[in-house]
Motif scaffolding. Structure first.
Motif, mmCIF file in Angstrom:
data_model
loop_
_atom_site.group_PDB
_atom_site.id
_atom_site.type_symbol
_atom_site.label_atom_id
_atom_site.label_comp_id
_atom_site.label_asym_id
_atom_site.label_seq_id
_atom_site.Cartn_x
_atom_site.Cartn_y
_atom_site.Cartn_z
ATOM 1 N N LYS A 535 0.834 -1.209 0.000
ATOM 2 C CA LYS A 535 0.000 0.000 0.000
ATOM 3 C C LYS A 535 0.862 1.249 0.000
ATOM 4 N N ARG A 539 0.830 4.003 -3.120
ATOM 5 C CA ARG A 539 0.507 5.430 -2.989
ATOM 6 C C ARG A 539 1.519 6.296 -3.722
ATOM 7 N N SER A 544 -5.100 5.251 -6.803
ATOM 8 C CA SER A 544 -5.578 4.296 -5.800
ATOM 9 C C SER A 544 -6.494 3.228 -6.393
#
Length: 617
Positions: A535, A539, A544
């Motif tokens: 994750k 980013r 996303s």
């Protein structure tokens, strides 16, 4: 370095300003005077006070700056010429859609290496007027974003070329009712219906509005079942052969592209050659003269080949393309489609051979392609390697000094990002890849036949090397963390299926209990750590949208790990008499039956579960 750029054109001044932090350069009146003129060669002359650059292609100005910085403060002279006229990079911006800032970062690096084109392969992940479902839920680029990206590339001398799929490879659209009637077979458009061309025209019109380039890649590859589905049902006895259908479609789409100002249209050539080479475009047979005559003169044929390690079929195919008399380019590949990490070692092995054969066969247009799941940023070593070949430059230590300027990281450190794919230090390519280790099922173990148990100890070495390099590679910290997280999982899981099956078959419940405590339970936490590392990396690199696939996959692995713990514990406690998956006879994933062949370069199988051979949701 400090430069005086007052004598440069405005575009070069603006472009160099984009590199201030990355290259640690400053601008002042008392700095090195920089002068640039366009010519028919590429030359750099630096005497310590004045830098004079002659460039043939605009991006070579930035390559010259990188070469001077790599050389240090000493006098420097270079004269050469890029072999390839069109020299570009092609990158799939799906299923994972890079941030606009990431695309700009890549464009800056492409310019430093001397590339002059960037094909932005978009499928359906861009905004099209009047088509709300086109790219819906995919993190599509807005038209404003595309305009900004194209203008940024233009400033740096990297022409941003739109690349579409106007025949096949459009599975995402098919899920929406609005486009259900556009399909012939699977993901292939029905080219016998007007509504198909209405959508195609909207796609091309959008590109013409957003991109400055007069070149467009129309795609049109791997549609081998063209005409065999709804097109056949619509046309019945009037059905033409596949080549006729293809050429009629090509002519129609080229006419639309020309209507919107596209002077050159690129297509992948495999649909033509496969028709005369037993459904393989890697065969030796040439195109018939009457077929060649029907290819529009504005079309450039792109021969793609990412796999071969022998020169025979390269020579056949390149010779056949050149002899058509059409405009021709060769499309090589940097491997990003086998998992979410790159394969730079194998990519460079293939590039060394195929680019040399391109030169030998007189193909002077080159495209380096990247497809799939690993970020293009991970392939900078291979892209730099290809650029050195294009400029007939050294691919050894001099390249490494140049690479450090381009990437801001030592070449050998950067290459470590790939290491979770390798179970020895000298492999160019291997199965299972890191992603297959991550997703291989504990009990089914469909990729266990590829596991070499003697290699299981390498993960500690990988972790130590990655930990050491992480701090030296600014801007890549999240990606190094993810590679480390992969290795931590692999350390426990790589041969866990084999150990589990062996203990189960022998009835050794003590060993099974130890595996639960020392491997299965820790893996729950390690998968959670991996998802967090993924994750953080996501980013930085991507929009996303689409991260839900990662959550589903690895959330599923966490749930499956807990399930296997429960099943093993139930067997140990006598609550169940057997575990059916572990009772099954284990077979070789590549068809060898009970005999495992461990052929690490045979890519014929990528199984994680028997129910979904391509387990990418």
């Amino acid at each position: 370095m400090i430069f005086n750029i007052n004598g440069l054109a405005a575009d070069f001044q603006s472009g160099l300003a984009e590199y201030k932090d990355e290259l640690d350069i400053r601008f002042a009146e008392n700095g090195i005077s920089v002068w640039a003129t366009q010519g028919d060669t590429f030359a750099v002359n630096f005497d310590g006070k004045t830098l004079r650059i002659v460039y043939q292609y605009k991006s070579e100005f930035y390559r010259a700056i990188a070469m001077v910085i790599a050389n240090g403060d000493g006098a420097f002279t270079y004269t050469g010429k890029r072999y390839f006229k069109d020299f570009g990079i092609h990158h799939a911006t799906r299923p994972y859609v890079p941030h606009k800032s990431q695309i700009k970062k890549l464009l800056r690096r492409f310019a430093l290496m001397g590339y002059s084109q960037f094909e932005m392969y978009m499928h359906s992940n861009f905004e099209v007027d009047g088509e709300p479902y086109f790219g819906y839920g995919q993190g599509r680029y807005t038209q404003a974003e595309l305009c900004e990206i194209a203008a940024y590339g233009d400033m740096l001398g990297v022409e941003v070329v739109p690349c579409l799929e106007l025949l096949a490879h459009q599975p995402e659209l098919k899920r929406w009712k609005a486009y259900a009637g556009l399909y012939d077979w699977d993901d292939i458009f029905n080219v016998g219906r007007e509504e198909t061309y209405q959508l195609i025209e909207k796609m091309i019109a959008t590109c013409a509005k957003c991109f400055k380039s007069k070149v467009i890649n129309l795609g049109m590859d791997e549609a081998y079942m063209l005409g065999h589905g709804q097109y056949f049902r619509d046309n019945g006895e009037r059905l033409e052969n596949r080549v006729d259908i293809f050429l009629k479609h090509l002519s129609r789409v080229v006419t639309i592209a020309q209507k919107y100002g596209y002077e050159e249209q690129i297509i992948w050539s495999d649909m033509l050659y496969a028709s005369y080479n037993n459904y393989s475009h890697f065969g030796p047979n040439q195109l018939p003269k009457d077929v060649i005559e029907r290819i529009p003169t504005s079309v450039k044929l792109a021969y793609w080949d990412y796999y071969g390690t022998a020169d025979d079929h390269y020579n056949w195919c390149m010779k056949n393309h050149v002899e058509t008399g059409c405009k021709v380019m060769f499309a090589a590949g940097v491997w990003t489609w086998e998992g979410t990490l790159a394969h730079n070692r194998f990519s460079m092995e293939i590039l060394q051979m195929s680019l040399g054969l391109s030169k030998k066969n007189g193909i002077d247009n080159l495209l380096i392609t990247s497809w799939g799941n690993a970020p293009l940023l991970f392939t900078l070593p291979s892209l730099c390697f290809a650029a050195q070949i294009a400029y007939d430059e050294d691919t050894g230590e001099n390249m490494k000094a140049f690479f450090k300027v381009v990437a801001g990281c030592e070449f050998d450190d950067y290459m470590l990002l790939d290491t979770p794919n390798y179970t020895s230090h000298d492999q160019a390519f291997v199965y299972p890849t890191a992603d297959q280790v991550l997703l291989n099922d504990y009990f089914l173990g469909l990729m266990d036949s590829e596991v070499i148990e003697s290699a299981a100890g390498i993960w500690d070495e990988h972790i130590a090397a990655l930990e050491s390099a992480k701090g030296r590679c600014k801007g890549l910290e999240e990606s190094f963390e993810r590679s480390i997280a992969v290795c931590k999982i692999a350390k426990l899981k790589y041969d866990l299926g084999l150990k589990t099956r062996r203990a189960y078959k022998s009835g050794d419940k003590t060993v099974l209990a130890a595996l639960i405590e020392n491997a299965y339970k820790p893996l729950v936490g390690l998968y959670e750590e991996y998802l967090q590392a993924r994750k953080a990396e996501w980013r930085t690199l991507f929009k996303s949208t689409c991260f839900e696939k990662e959550v589903i996959q690895f959330g599923g692995m966490i749930a499956r790990t807990k399930y296997c713990i429960d099943e093993l514990q139930a067997f140990i406690d006598g609550k169940i008499d057997c575990i059916e998956e572990l009772d099954a006879v284990q077979l070789d994933a590549k068809g060898g039956g009970e005999q495992f062949n461990h052929d690490g370069r045979d890519r014929s199988c990528t199984l994680k579960t028997a129910f979904s051979p391509c387990f990418y949701i």
